[in-house]
Each structure stands twice: as C-alpha cells, then as structure tokens.
Motif scaffolding. Structure first.
Motif, mmCIF file in Angstrom:
data_model
loop_
_atom_site.group_PDB
_atom_site.id
_atom_site.type_symbol
_atom_site.label_atom_id
_atom_site.label_comp_id
_atom_site.label_asym_id
_atom_site.label_seq_id
_atom_site.Cartn_x
_atom_site.Cartn_y
_atom_site.Cartn_z
ATOM 1 N N ALA A 169 0.830 -1.210 0.000
ATOM 2 C CA ALA A 169 0.000 0.000 0.000
ATOM 3 C C ALA A 169 0.859 1.253 0.000
ATOM 4 C CB ALA A 169 -0.924 -0.006 1.220
ATOM 5 N N PHE A 170 1.926 1.251 0.798
ATOM 6 C CA PHE A 170 2.801 2.419 0.816
ATOM 7 C C PHE A 170 3.648 2.511 -0.446
ATOM 8 C CE2 PHE A 170 1.705 2.663 5.294
ATOM 9 C CZ PHE A 170 1.572 4.037 5.432
ATOM 10 N N GLY A 171 3.849 1.392 -1.100
ATOM 11 C CA GLY A 171 4.490 1.440 -2.410
ATOM 12 C C GLY A 171 3.641 2.216 -3.405
ATOM 13 N N LEU A 204 1.399 4.454 -2.590
ATOM 14 C CA LEU A 204 1.357 5.846 -2.134
ATOM 15 C C LEU A 204 2.629 6.587 -2.541
ATOM 16 C CD1 LEU A 204 -0.349 7.842 -0.437
ATOM 17 C CD2 LEU A 204 0.975 7.122 1.545
ATOM 18 N N THR A 205 3.767 5.931 -2.399
ATOM 19 C CA THR A 205 5.044 6.542 -2.775
ATOM 20 C C THR A 205 5.102 6.824 -4.273
ATOM 21 O OG1 THR A 205 6.160 5.389 -0.954
ATOM 22 C CG2 THR A 205 7.550 6.240 -2.728
ATOM 23 N N GLN A 206 4.497 5.950 -5.070
ATOM 24 C CA GLN A 206 4.507 6.095 -6.525
ATOM 25 C C GLN A 206 3.858 7.408 -6.979
ATOM 26 O OE1 GLN A 206 5.916 4.177 -8.894
ATOM 27 N NE2 GLN A 206 5.180 5.605 -10.451
ATOM 28 N N THR A 207 2.944 7.944 -6.189
ATOM 29 C CA THR A 207 2.264 9.185 -6.576
ATOM 30 C C THR A 207 3.158 10.411 -6.430
ATOM 31 O OG1 THR A 207 1.394 9.641 -4.343
ATOM 32 C CG2 THR A 207 0.077 8.200 -5.773
ATOM 33 N N ASN A 208 4.260 10.308 -5.691
ATOM 34 C CA ASN A 208 5.186 11.417 -5.443
ATOM 35 C C ASN A 208 4.529 12.587 -4.713
ATOM 36 O OD1 ASN A 208 7.503 10.294 -6.637
ATOM 37 N ND2 ASN A 208 6.825 10.912 -8.678
ATOM 38 N N PHE A 262 -5.042 0.616 4.943
ATOM 39 C CA PHE A 262 -3.868 1.113 4.230
ATOM 40 C C PHE A 262 -3.939 0.772 2.739
ATOM 41 C CE2 PHE A 262 -1.705 1.205 8.476
ATOM 42 C CZ PHE A 262 -1.359 2.543 8.437
ATOM 43 N N PHE A 263 -4.461 -0.409 2.440
ATOM 44 C CA PHE A 263 -4.607 -0.788 1.034
ATOM 45 C C PHE A 263 -5.563 0.160 0.321
ATOM 46 C CE2 PHE A 263 -6.636 -3.226 -2.396
ATOM 47 C CZ PHE A 263 -5.511 -3.587 -3.123
ATOM 48 N N VAL A 264 -6.663 0.508 0.983
ATOM 49 C CA VAL A 264 -7.631 1.446 0.403
ATOM 50 C C VAL A 264 -6.982 2.807 0.175
ATOM 51 C CG1 VAL A 264 -9.739 2.766 0.885
ATOM 52 C CG2 VAL A 264 -9.689 0.298 1.288
ATOM 53 N N ILE A 265 -6.181 3.279 1.150
ATOM 54 C CA ILE A 265 -5.503 4.573 1.005
ATOM 55 C C ILE A 265 -4.586 4.566 -0.219
ATOM 56 C CG2 ILE A 265 -3.789 6.123 2.037
ATOM 57 C CD1 ILE A 265 -4.928 5.315 4.794
ATOM 58 N N GLY A 266 -3.772 3.513 -0.338
ATOM 59 C CA GLY A 266 -2.870 3.415 -1.489
ATOM 60 C C GLY A 266 -3.610 3.309 -2.800
ATOM 61 N N PHE A 267 -4.701 2.534 -2.803
ATOM 62 C CA PHE A 267 -5.486 2.336 -4.031
ATOM 63 C C PHE A 267 -6.149 3.639 -4.469
ATOM 64 C CE2 PHE A 267 -9.473 1.051 -6.186
ATOM 65 C CZ PHE A 267 -8.933 0.326 -7.240
ATOM 66 N N SER A 287 3.999 -0.958 -8.447
ATOM 67 C CA SER A 287 4.365 -0.231 -7.230
ATOM 68 C C SER A 287 3.960 -0.999 -5.977
ATOM 69 C CB SER A 287 3.734 1.171 -7.226
ATOM 70 O OG SER A 287 2.320 1.091 -7.251
ATOM 71 N N PHE A 288 2.812 -1.696 -6.050
ATOM 72 C CA PHE A 288 2.381 -2.524 -4.925
ATOM 73 C C PHE A 288 3.370 -3.670 -4.696
ATOM 74 C CE2 PHE A 288 0.160 -6.044 -2.931
ATOM 75 C CZ PHE A 288 -0.511 -5.423 -1.888
ATOM 76 N N ILE A 289 3.763 -4.316 -5.781
ATOM 77 C CA ILE A 289 4.717 -5.428 -5.679
ATOM 78 C C ILE A 289 6.064 -4.932 -5.151
ATOM 79 C CG2 ILE A 289 6.060 -7.106 -7.016
ATOM 80 C CD1 ILE A 289 3.579 -7.366 -8.852
ATOM 81 N N LYS A 290 6.501 -3.758 -5.639
ATOM 82 C CA LYS A 290 7.772 -3.195 -5.190
ATOM 83 C C LYS A 290 7.735 -2.912 -3.682
ATOM 84 C CE LYS A 290 10.990 0.631 -5.946
ATOM 85 N NZ LYS A 290 11.239 1.897 -6.692
ATOM 86 N N GLY A 291 6.632 -2.325 -3.226
ATOM 87 C CA GLY A 291 6.494 -2.039 -1.800
ATOM 88 C C GLY A 291 6.467 -3.309 -0.970
#
Length: 456
Positions: free
Chosen positions: A83-85, A87-91, A279-284, A300-304
C-alpha cells in the motif's frame, strides 16, 4: 568498517543456538490459565518435565513452521508495504516537501518555522505508520534544502532521519512494532495510545530542540559545524515535482486515513485485517486520484511488498526460534531463571532491565518486527511473573528497539543514510550521542509512570 552479519544470518545463528540449548537446559513448564482472553502463567507453579531435545532437522523446518504460525502478521506487513508502495509512486509527499522548501527560501526567518514543522511531520510518520527505510528517499530533498539555508549536511539528515526515528521510538500506532508486539502480548491493538501520544510528544520535543540548538549554533559560527569544510551540495537529483491539487488530495487522504485508523482501533476493535485493508484502500485511492495506470499500480504494490520481504523472513525465522524453544520445553525454564535474577528488585528496576535488554538486543537484531516476534513471547509472560503490566513490557520493547536505531552500525537505514550523505560514522556518533543519552534518560523516566499509575 568490517561488514556485520546480515539480520537473517544472525537469526539463523540464534536458531541453531536454541536448538543446542534444548539439549542442555532442563525442560520445565508453568501452569497457565485464561484471564480476560489472555493465556497467563501462574506464578510459583514451575516444575520440571521430560526433556524434548530438538534435532538438527528442526533448523530447516522451524522457519517454515514459523511462517505458518506468523502468517497473519506476515500477510499484514506485505499488504501495508504494498500500500505504501502505491502511495510513494504518486510522489505526493515528495512534492509537498519540495513546495515547503521553495516557501522557506522566500524569507530567511521562515526556516526557523519550516525546520521544526517538517521535523514534526516526519515524527508523525514514524509514530503512525512506521516510516523508516523511506527516509533514504527524503534525505535527497532535505540535504539540498539544508544547503540552501546555508546549514550543513547533518541538519539535512537530522530533519527526516532523527524526526522519523524519535517518532518510531515513541510510536503511537506503528503497525510494524506496536501492532506486532501488542498482538503477541495478547493486549488490545494500539491500546494505551493516550499515554503513547505523551511519550511521542516528549521524544519529539527533545529531538526538535536539539536539532534547532545545533542550527542556531552553526548559524552564529560556521566553524562550530561538525562538517566545517563541506561547502558543496551533494550530487543528488533535484528535479522539481509539481504539487498539484491531486497530490494535495493524496496528502490529505493520508492524514484522514490516520484519523480513521485511530477511530477504528479505539471504537470498533480493529485488528490487523481491518488495518491492513485501510492502508490498502488509502494506497489504491491515491493511485486512482493520480491516474496511475493499472500496471504501474500493480508494479508499485509489488515493489512495496518486496521491501517487506526481509522483515517477513526475519519474523518467520524468529517465530521458528520460539517454536523450537517451546517444543523443546525450555521457554518456561528461561523465564524461571530470569525471574529468579530479577526477583526482589523494585518494579521500576525490573522494567528498566527490560529496556536495557531490548536496547542491547537491537544492536545484533535491528529489526523491530523481528525483535518483537523474538522477545515479546518471553517478555509478556515475564512481566506477569514480575507483577508488571504487559503494556509496560511493550513500552520497554518500543524504547529499546527505536532509540538505538539512531546510532547502531548494524542498522541498514542508519548506515545507508550516512553513506548517501557522506557523513563519517564517527562524526555522526559525536553529534548523535548526546541526543541519544537525553532520549534514553527520558525513556527511563517515562517507563516509571505506568508502573505506579494507571496510565496505560
């Protein structure tokens, strides 16, 4: 500096050591009873039982059994990491920070507002969702920011690294430390958050004052900088990131999510499944707001999630250690021995001993989630035997794990940050040691209150 063993190597060594202990230590057990949903040991019921030494085969089967036993925790950290992956992807967070830097350059006095503000933001991130490795990204922004303010690299590192570090140590709802430790200790998830808010405030205030004192000192006399000859900015990428309304919404979404987390845990008894889903909902939603393509979202999810792999393996390995010790009937014997050493000590001395033990252990096992999985199954029942609240045992773990992360050479984040910033380790120790002593002294005092007053 000689490279230290990897965390997995350390945990594997501990596993082999515990297998050996099952052949040496007498087997024994305490009687147990269920009280308010918790499996508690009954004091003065320890007795020896038939030995159950573990074979060498358990060295290979224990980590797999550990994976199965800790499956809920491991699934949780994979989902939160993914999820944070996203979120991070959005910059969005990086863009917001850059916008603040541009604002601070308008007037010199603004930095006296900006530095504490950003420090507190990173502290909140460390306290709520366990920001740690992400600091490696943010120092690429804060170091040039410090240079633009005519400050040194230490300030650029301290803002995100120390900020997130004191927040991590004073965690309020960190799922990777408090969440796992309280889950293992069988106490309500994120319970006692009111006192932890106070703890977080104390740590953050101490860290912020220390950093600002150093800023004031080197502003008045550049020669007082511990890096007086460091004139050139680091060669880092300083591309401007557009902070548009979409990114502003994502930042707001994160803060709203933290608020929902607090309400869900305190009012609706949310546990790992619900928190992971949040957290998944926030990232999505963040990805949808920024129009991230589906494939990019998945990547990005897989990377995180991949970044959580080491933590997952360490948890499984540490859980395997406990399975070996439990099946070998030596856990209760160890508890009996430790209780004998601490028996007769005042409660505050026993609690401080827990804190010191966790601090020392963190130098050889610098993984918050792994350390929780290894020690809390011992510390929780030990606290019962010593007449200490399990909440205090979790607090001692939280302090011991979090504070020493700021300086230990076994921490990949610490050494990675110093490597990027090109700060010699001995220089960082010289700057950080006084602050660490202040924080540990404060932690020792903060452990005492809950022992004698109903604060947790």
């Amino acid at each position: 500096m000689k490279k230290l063993p990897d965390t997995l190597v350390i945990s594997s060594t501990i596993l082999a050591f515990f297998i050996g202990l099952t052949w040496i230590i007498s087997a024994g057990e305490y009687q147990r009873e269920m009280v308010d949903g918790r499996n508690l040991l009954i004091p003065n019921t320890y007795h020896e039982v038939e030995a159950q030494p573990q074979s060498i085969a358990s060295f290979f089967t224990a980590p797999i059994n550990g994976f199965v036993s800790a499956s809920e925790i491991i699934a949780f950290i994979f989902i939160v990491g993914g999820a944070f992956g996203m979120l991070t992807q959005t910059n969005a967070i990086e863009a917001g920070l850059q916008r603040l830097v541009l604002w601070s350059n308008k007037k010199k006095a603004y930095k006296m507002i900006l530095i504490p503000f950003i420090f507190v933001c990173f502290s909140v991130a460390g306290a709520t969702f366990g920001m740690s490795e992400e600091v490696l990204i943010f120092i690429l922004i804060t170091i040039p920011m410090a240079k633009a303010m005519k400050l040194d690299t230490i300030v650029g590192v301290a803002i995100p690294f120390v900020g997130a570090g004191v927040g991590f140590a004073g965690a309020i709802s960190n799922p990777f430390t408090i969440g796992i430790a309280q889950g293992i200790a069988e106490i309500p998830l994120f319970s006692g958050w009111e006192y932890r808010v106070f703890v977080w405030s104390v740590f953050t205030l101490i860290g912020m004052i220390y950093v600002m004192y150093y800023v004031s000192k080197i502003e008045n006399n550049k020669e007082k900088s511990l890096l007086p000859n460091q004139d050139k900015p680091l060669d880092v990428q300083e591309e401007s990131i557009d902070f548009n309304y979409k990114k502003a919404i994502v930042v707001a979404l994160l803060f709203i999510g933290i608020g929902v987390l607090v309400v869900g845990v305190t009012k609706f008894d949310w546990y790992m499944t619900e928190i992971g889903a949040l957290f998944f909902v926030i990232g999505f939603i963040a990805s949808l707001i920024c129009h991230t393509p589906a494939n990019k979202m998945s990547e990005s999810f897989i990377k995180g999630s991949k970044e959580m792999m080491t933590a997952a393996l360490v948890i499984a390995s540490c859980k395997g250690i406990l399975i070996v010790a439990t099946e070998g009937k030596i856990i209760d014997t160890i508890l009996f021995s430790i209780t004998g050493l601490l028996d007769g000590l005042p409660k505050f001395a026993a609690a401080e001993a827990m804190f010191v033990f966790q601090s020392i252990l963190n130098t050889v096992l610098p993984s918050g989630s792994g350390q929780a999985a290894l020690t809390m199954p011992i510390m929780a029942p030990l606290s019962d035997l010593l007449g200490i609240s399990r909440q205090v045992a979790v607090l001692a773990f939280q302090f011991g794990d979090g504070l020493t992360n700021l300086i230990i050479p076994t921490s990949g984040v610490t050494m990675g940050v110093l490597s990027i910033a090109k700060i010699p380790y001995n220089v960082w120790v010289k700057w950080m040691a006084p602050l660490l002593l202040l924080l540990m002294f404060a932690a020792g005092i903060l452990l005492i209150g809950p022992l004698y007053f109903n604060l947790l």
